[in-house]
Scaffold this motif. Structure first.
Motif, PDB file in Angstrom:
ATOM      1  N   LEU A  44       0.816  -1.209   0.000  1.00 51.10           N
ATOM      2  CA  LEU A  44       0.000   0.000   0.000  1.00 51.10           C
ATOM      3  C   LEU A  44       0.851   1.261   0.000  1.00 51.10           C
ATOM      4  CD1 LEU A  44      -2.674  -1.141   2.612  1.00 51.10           C
ATOM      5  CD2 LEU A  44      -3.005  -0.935   0.142  1.00 51.10           C
ATOM      6  N   GLN A  45       2.171   1.089  -0.086  1.00 53.16           N
ATOM      7  CA  GLN A  45       3.078   2.232  -0.053  1.00 53.16           C
ATOM      8  C   GLN A  45       4.108   2.114  -1.172  1.00 53.16           C
ATOM      9  OE1 GLN A  45       2.459   4.778   1.904  1.00 53.16           O
ATOM     10  NE2 GLN A  45       0.817   3.708   3.022  1.00 53.16           N
ATOM     11  N   GLU A  46       4.413   3.231  -1.799  1.00 48.33           N
ATOM     12  CA  GLU A  46       5.348   3.241  -2.928  1.00 48.33           C
ATOM     13  C   GLU A  46       6.697   2.630  -2.569  1.00 48.33           C
ATOM     14  OE1 GLU A  46       6.101   3.813  -6.790  1.00 48.33           O
ATOM     15  OE2 GLU A  46       4.464   5.076  -6.046  1.00 48.33           O
ATOM     16  N   ASP A  47       7.153   2.896  -1.342  1.00 46.78           N
ATOM     17  CA  ASP A  47       8.489   2.462  -0.948  1.00 46.78           C
ATOM     18  C   ASP A  47       8.581   0.950  -0.728  1.00 46.78           C
ATOM     19  OD1 ASP A  47      11.232   3.019  -0.183  1.00 46.78           O
ATOM     20  OD2 ASP A  47      10.609   2.526   1.864  1.00 46.78           O
ATOM     21  N   ILE A  48       7.441   0.295  -0.513  1.00 47.54           N
ATOM     22  CA  ILE A  48       7.453  -1.164  -0.341  1.00 47.54           C
ATOM     23  C   ILE A  48       7.217  -1.770  -1.721  1.00 47.54           C
ATOM     24  CG2 ILE A  48       6.399  -3.145   0.805  1.00 47.54           C
ATOM     25  CD1 ILE A  48       5.559  -1.229   3.060  1.00 47.54           C
ATOM     26  N   LYS A  49       8.295  -2.141  -2.352  1.00 43.02           N
ATOM     27  CA  LYS A  49       8.240  -2.609  -3.735  1.00 43.02           C
ATOM     28  C   LYS A  49       7.924  -4.102  -3.794  1.00 43.02           C
ATOM     29  CE  LYS A  49      11.544   0.844  -5.426  1.00 43.02           C
ATOM     30  NZ  LYS A  49      11.414   1.684  -4.222  1.00 43.02           N
ATOM     31  N   PRO A  50       7.365  -4.565  -4.909  1.00 44.90           N
ATOM     32  CA  PRO A  50       7.193  -6.007  -5.077  1.00 44.90           C
ATOM     33  C   PRO A  50       8.515  -6.748  -4.837  1.00 44.90           C
ATOM     34  CG  PRO A  50       5.977  -4.846  -6.760  1.00 44.90           C
ATOM     35  CD  PRO A  50       6.781  -3.808  -6.025  1.00 44.90           C
ATOM     36  N   ARG A  51       8.443  -7.815  -4.084  1.00 46.36           N
ATOM     37  CA  ARG A  51       9.554  -8.679  -3.664  1.00 46.36           C
ATOM     38  C   ARG A  51      10.268  -8.168  -2.407  1.00 46.36           C
ATOM     39  NH1 ARG A  51      12.235 -10.633  -9.466  1.00 46.36           N
ATOM     40  NH2 ARG A  51      10.256 -10.659 -10.615  1.00 46.36           N
TER      41      ARG A  51
END
Length: 311
Positions: A106-113
């Protein structure tokens, strides 16, 4: 399966609950499958007993592994028999659970993987999932201000950071929004959860964490981001997207969980693994109903789960 026993007599103190993206721990020695029956039914899969050498003594440490959604991923999130899962694990001696879950970011900084070690939960389930052991004639109120175990969380974070630079990117905290599913969020819901400060979203944190707290089990979830949910301009979340990122990051997930088990297997963590800091909390929380008012069925179930607590 040849060489795999159908019973295991020694207590097992550490369990891994594998969700989407963590179906097994390939580098561990599989020695038994146990199928405990509980007053709340049978768990979602046989419990695999895995042997793991202690990094400090070399002695084999037993680890319990349970597949949350079944061996073939046949159970939808609302169908997972969480009470049976937690009760079965406690009955074989488990006092610490490392739970794994795929999540949407839900946050830009938490990227897939990326990996997240969450510290809070917002409940968006709908009350259709049985979520307590205390009902039907016995009332119990267990504190849930901190849904994840702080001390186990410190160990998990330390292990995750030790793997950074080897394909692992870790976020030390975050709020999990646990939604009902099995459908993904609407775009309006996804944006609402972001405005609440949600970090990631899944369908599995509850009632698992609540039941673990009632069962005096130290519980910490490790989340692996697989997508940006539907709020992000990169596109809506799909099963193909989720599965693709999980497959690509599966080895990192196994290494992360393996590093945590390595650390928890050290003798210095023995009291933590036994959740000594949680002992007897439920005995007092569950004694609110006077003995004369306790139904025979509720008392029988809770005596099975907590021998000696409510005699």
């Amino acid at each position: 399966m040849a060489g795999i026993a159908d019973h295991y007599d020694d207590p097992i103190h550490i369990a891994v609950i594998g969700g989407t993206g963590l179906a097994s721990l390939a580098d561990f020695t599989h020695v038994a499958n146990v199928k405990p029956s509980t007053p709340w039914g049978v768990p979602s899969s046989p419990i695999a007993v895995l042997h793991h050498p202690s990094p400090s003594t070399g002695k084999s440490i037993p680890i319990a592994f349970l597949s949350r959604h079944g061996l073939h991923h046949e159970l939808a999130p609302h169908e997972v028999p969480s009470r049976a899962n937690i009760a079965a694990l406690r009955s074989i001696g488990v006092r610490t659970i490392i739970a794994f879950s795929a999540v949407g970011s839900l946050q830009e900084d938490i990227k897939p993987r990326d990996f997240v070690v969450p510290d809070q939960i917002i409940d968006r389930t709908k009350g259709v999932r049985p979520f307590t052991f205390f009902e039907g004639g016995m009332v119990g109120h267990v504190g849930f201000a901190d849904p994840f175990d702080g001390d186990v969380g410190k160990v998990v974070r330390k292990c995750g950071h030790s793997l950074e630079g080897e394909g692992v990117r870790l976020h030390d905290s975050g709020t999990v929004v646990c939604m009902e599913g099995p459908q993904f969020s609407t775009r309006a819901e996804s944006k609402l959860y972001r405005s609440w400060g949600g970090a990631v979203i899944n369908m599995s944190a509850l009632p698992e964490a609540k039941l673990a707290k009632e069962a005096e089990i130290a519980y910490q979830m490790i989340c692996m981001s697989t997508d940006y949910d539907c709020w992000h301009e990169s596109g809506d979340v799909t099963v193909e997207m989720v599965m693709g990122n999980m497959k690509a990051n599966a080895e990192n997930a196994r290494r992360f969980v393996g590093a945590v088990l390595d650390e928890l297997s050290k003798e210095e963590h023995s009291d933590l693994v036994l959740a000594k800091h949680l002992e007897s909390q439920t005995k007092f929380a569950g004694s609110i109903t006077a003995p004369a008012g306790r139904s025979a069925e509720a008392k029988s179930k809770l005596q099975w789960l907590f021998p000696g607590y409510f005699d």
